[in-house]
Structure formats: structure tokens, C-alpha cells
Design a protein around this motif. Structure first.
Motif, PDB file in Angstrom:
ATOM      1  N   ALA A  23      -1.631   7.366  14.063  1.00  0.00           N
ATOM      2  CA  ALA A  23      -3.043   6.958  14.637  1.00  0.00           C
ATOM      3  C   ALA A  23      -4.015   5.808  14.773  1.00  0.00           C
ATOM      4  CB  ALA A  23      -3.496   8.369  13.591  1.00  0.00           C
ATOM      5  N   LEU A  24      -3.949   5.029  14.252  1.00  0.00           N
ATOM      6  CA  LEU A  24      -4.880   4.346  14.760  1.00  0.00           C
ATOM      7  C   LEU A  24      -4.482   2.716  15.408  1.00  0.00           C
ATOM      8  CD1 LEU A  24      -6.722   3.809  10.747  1.00  0.00           C
ATOM      9  CD2 LEU A  24      -7.148   4.770  12.704  1.00  0.00           C
ATOM     10  N   GLY A  25      -3.305   3.103  15.328  1.00  0.00           N
ATOM     11  CA  GLY A  25      -2.523   1.747  16.020  1.00  0.00           C
ATOM     12  C   GLY A  25      -2.299   0.372  15.229  1.00  0.00           C
ATOM     13  N   VAL A  26      -2.451   0.530  13.964  1.00  0.00           N
ATOM     14  CA  VAL A  26      -2.055  -0.584  13.061  1.00  0.00           C
ATOM     15  C   VAL A  26      -0.705  -0.092  12.476  1.00  0.00           C
ATOM     16  CG1 VAL A  26      -4.824  -1.125  13.422  1.00  0.00           C
ATOM     17  CG2 VAL A  26      -3.291   0.549  11.486  1.00  0.00           C
ATOM     18  N   SER A  27      -0.792  -1.712  11.998  1.00  0.00           N
ATOM     19  CA  SER A  27       0.303  -1.202  10.581  1.00  0.00           C
ATOM     20  C   SER A  27       0.129  -0.736   9.232  1.00  0.00           C
ATOM     21  CB  SER A  27       0.452  -2.882  10.264  1.00  0.00           C
ATOM     22  OG  SER A  27      -0.086  -3.238   8.950  1.00  0.00           O
ATOM     23  N   GLN A  28       1.254  -0.056   8.583  1.00  0.00           N
ATOM     24  CA  GLN A  28       1.202   0.194   7.173  1.00  0.00           C
ATOM     25  C   GLN A  28       0.142  -0.698   6.149  1.00  0.00           C
ATOM     26  OE1 GLN A  28       3.724   2.527   5.666  1.00  0.00           O
ATOM     27  NE2 GLN A  28       5.117   2.535   7.695  1.00  0.00           N
ATOM     28  N   LYS A  29       0.669  -2.049   6.259  1.00  0.00           N
ATOM     29  CA  LYS A  29      -0.184  -3.244   5.300  1.00  0.00           C
ATOM     30  C   LYS A  29      -1.871  -2.614   5.851  1.00  0.00           C
ATOM     31  CE  LYS A  29       0.332  -7.711   3.950  1.00  0.00           C
ATOM     32  NZ  LYS A  29       0.932  -8.629   4.286  1.00  0.00           N
ATOM     33  N   THR A  30      -2.070  -2.940   7.308  1.00  0.00           N
ATOM     34  CA  THR A  30      -3.343  -2.781   7.366  1.00  0.00           C
ATOM     35  C   THR A  30      -4.271  -1.288   6.935  1.00  0.00           C
ATOM     36  OG1 THR A  30      -2.806  -4.176   9.320  1.00  0.00           O
ATOM     37  CG2 THR A  30      -5.313  -2.892   9.471  1.00  0.00           C
ATOM     38  N   VAL A  31      -3.594  -0.040   6.496  1.00  0.00           N
ATOM     39  CA  VAL A  31      -3.749   1.001   6.387  1.00  0.00           C
ATOM     40  C   VAL A  31      -4.207   1.277   4.954  1.00  0.00           C
ATOM     41  CG1 VAL A  31      -3.816   3.202   5.947  1.00  0.00           C
ATOM     42  CG2 VAL A  31      -3.308   2.626   8.127  1.00  0.00           C
ATOM     43  N   ARG A  32      -3.014  -0.186   3.851  1.00  0.00           N
ATOM     44  CA  ARG A  32      -2.989  -0.166   3.329  1.00  0.00           C
ATOM     45  C   ARG A  32      -5.009  -0.960   2.405  1.00  0.00           C
ATOM     46  NH1 ARG A  32       1.014   2.005  -0.086  1.00  0.00           N
ATOM     47  NH2 ARG A  32       2.973   1.890   1.274  1.00  0.00           N
ATOM     48  N   ARG A  33      -4.638  -2.114   3.445  1.00  0.00           N
ATOM     49  CA  ARG A  33      -5.395  -3.087   3.182  1.00  0.00           C
ATOM     50  C   ARG A  33      -7.035  -1.883   3.109  1.00  0.00           C
ATOM     51  NH1 ARG A  33      -5.633  -6.013   7.070  1.00  0.00           N
ATOM     52  NH2 ARG A  33      -7.061  -5.590   8.073  1.00  0.00           N
ATOM     53  N   TYR A  34      -7.568  -0.978   4.134  1.00  0.00           N
ATOM     54  CA  TYR A  34      -7.982  -0.352   4.824  1.00  0.00           C
ATOM     55  C   TYR A  34      -8.549   0.213   3.259  1.00  0.00           C
ATOM     56  CZ  TYR A  34      -8.312  -1.391   9.510  1.00  0.00           C
ATOM     57  OH  TYR A  34      -8.449  -1.652  11.072  1.00  0.00           O
ATOM     58  N   LEU A  35      -7.658   1.118   2.878  1.00  0.00           N
ATOM     59  CA  LEU A  35      -7.480   2.175   1.056  1.00  0.00           C
ATOM     60  C   LEU A  35      -8.766   0.733   0.119  1.00  0.00           C
ATOM     61  CD1 LEU A  35      -4.953   4.130   1.353  1.00  0.00           C
ATOM     62  CD2 LEU A  35      -7.055   4.125   3.122  1.00  0.00           C
ATOM     63  N   ALA A  36      -7.978  -0.596   0.381  1.00  0.00           N
ATOM     64  CA  ALA A  36      -8.914  -1.908  -0.076  1.00  0.00           C
ATOM     65  C   ALA A  36      -9.378  -1.583  -0.647  1.00  0.00           C
ATOM     66  CB  ALA A  36      -7.397  -2.487  -0.649  1.00  0.00           C
ATOM     67  N   GLU A  37     -10.231  -2.153   0.580  1.00  0.00           N
ATOM     68  CA  GLU A  37     -11.892  -2.447   0.832  1.00  0.00           C
ATOM     69  C   GLU A  37     -12.749  -1.011   0.938  1.00  0.00           C
ATOM     70  OE1 GLU A  37     -11.283  -3.012   6.042  1.00  0.00           O
ATOM     71  OE2 GLU A  37     -10.978  -5.002   4.206  1.00  0.00           O
ATOM     72  N   GLY A  38     -11.768   0.409   1.280  1.00  0.00           N
ATOM     73  CA  GLY A  38     -13.237   1.185   1.072  1.00  0.00           C
ATOM     74  C   GLY A  38     -13.443   0.961   2.855  1.00  0.00           C
ATOM     75  N   SER A  39     -12.965   0.903   3.486  1.00  0.00           N
ATOM     76  CA  SER A  39     -13.336   1.417   4.290  1.00  0.00           C
ATOM     77  C   SER A  39     -12.289   2.828   5.197  1.00  0.00           C
ATOM     78  CB  SER A  39     -12.194   0.027   5.631  1.00  0.00           C
ATOM     79  OG  SER A  39     -12.910  -0.501   5.809  1.00  0.00           O
ATOM     80  N   LEU A  40     -11.825   3.303   4.916  1.00  0.00           N
ATOM     81  CA  LEU A  40     -10.569   4.695   4.431  1.00  0.00           C
ATOM     82  C   LEU A  40     -11.009   5.431   3.123  1.00  0.00           C
ATOM     83  CD1 LEU A  40      -7.374   3.844   6.906  1.00  0.00           C
ATOM     84  CD2 LEU A  40      -9.751   5.912   7.021  1.00  0.00           C
ATOM     85  N   ILE A  41     -10.710   6.265   2.577  1.00  0.00           N
ATOM     86  CA  ILE A  41     -10.500   7.391   1.308  1.00  0.00           C
ATOM     87  C   ILE A  41      -9.628   7.950   1.959  1.00  0.00           C
ATOM     88  CG2 ILE A  41     -13.442   7.550   1.381  1.00  0.00           C
ATOM     89  CD1 ILE A  41     -13.059  10.103   2.733  1.00  0.00           C
ATOM     90  N   ALA A  42      -8.933   8.681   0.671  1.00  0.00           N
ATOM     91  CA  ALA A  42      -7.635   9.165  -0.046  1.00  0.00           C
ATOM     92  C   ALA A  42      -7.597   9.532  -1.404  1.00  0.00           C
ATOM     93  CB  ALA A  42      -6.182   8.358   0.665  1.00  0.00           C
ATOM     94  N   ARG A  43      -6.825  10.317  -1.345  1.00  0.00           N
ATOM     95  CA  ARG A  43      -6.390  10.869  -2.518  1.00  0.00           C
ATOM     96  C   ARG A  43      -5.115  10.206  -3.261  1.00  0.00           C
ATOM     97  NH1 ARG A  43      -4.157  15.686  -3.295  1.00  0.00           N
ATOM     98  NH2 ARG A  43      -3.015  16.518  -1.336  1.00  0.00           N
TER      99      ARG A  43
END
Length: 97
Positions: A23-43
Motif C-alpha cells: 500500500a505504501l510502495g515500500v519494502s517490508q523491511k522499511t515498514v518494520r523500520r517505520y514500526l521500530a521508529e514509531g512512524s507507524l503504530i501496530a498491534r
């Protein structure tokens, strides 16, 4: 069986890391980085007995991130097409003069 109104109201669509990356047009690794740095929230949707996390990202958080890209006028690096870098090739067996 009909779900109660409160159960339907509290339901929010959630995506996996792979779906979020698409959906964002990025890699899965980038999404995991967003989660780690707090740019995205998840449960973590994994059962308590599971050793692996099953992250679920709310759709509204993904839409907010996409709209921030639109406001800033730039896309994430992975979504921006770039020309390949060509480095000069010098064979190791040829010595410079």
C-alpha cells in the motif's frame, strides 16, 4: 448470527506488514523500520503462546502516512524510480600508467 452494533463500530481494518508495504510502495523491511521508529503504530495479533509476532497495522495509520507523503510532495525512496548507477570498471590485472 448478527454482530452487535458496538462490535461493528469498534472494528477497524488492519493490514499485515506485507499488505502495508504494498500500500505504501515500500519494502517490508522499511515498514518494520517505520514500526521500530514509531512512524507507524501496530498491534501484535499473535496468541500469547506464540514466539513470533504477527503485526497488524490499522488502515487509518497507513492512510495518514500516505497523505503525509502527498502533503510533503514526495514519495518514499522505494517508490521513486531512479536510474541505475553505473560505476567505471577497471580490471585489476591492468595497471594504470
Amino acid at each position: 448470527m448478527v454482530a452487535s452494533a458496538t462490535a461493528v463500530d469498534s472494528f477497524t481494518a488492519e493490514l499485515t506488514i506485507k499488505e502495508t508495504a504494498n500500500a505504501l510502495g515500500v519494502s517490508q523491511k522499511t515498514v518494520r523500520r517505520y514500526l521500530a521508529e514509531g512512524s507507524l503504530i501496530a498491534r501484535n495479533a499473535a496468541p500469547l503462546s506464540s514466539a513470533r509476532a504477527m503485526w497488524r497495522i490499522p488502515l487509518d495509520a497507513i492512510q495518514a502516512m500516505r497523505s503525509s507523503y502527498m502533503v510533503q510532495g514526495k514519495l518514499p525512496r522505494a517508490a521513486v524510480p531512479s536510474s541505475p548507477r553505473v560505476l567505471p570498471y577497471t580490471p585489476k590485472h591492468i595497471k594504470p600508467r
